[in-house]
Design a protein around this motif. Sequence first.
Motif: not given
Length: 57
Positions: A17-18, A20-29, A38-41, A49-52
């Motif tokens: 979720a850091d 791209g698609i993971g971030k977009a999915c997290a925000v949409a959900l 969320i997890t990241w690599y 930033r995604t978490a915020a």
Amino acid sequence: MPARFEDYPRIAIVTGADSGIGKACAVALARAGFDIGITWYGDPDGARRTAAEVRDT
């Protein structure tokens, strides 16, 4: 969200979720009312930033 899932808890874990698609999915959900984990690599700052953004949603 299909009606057949209305009785389930709205919780999701999004990997990568850091950005791209993971971030977009997290925000949409989050916008759909889910509590998000969320997890990241490789980009902890991107994950922050995604978490915020998820929290703001």
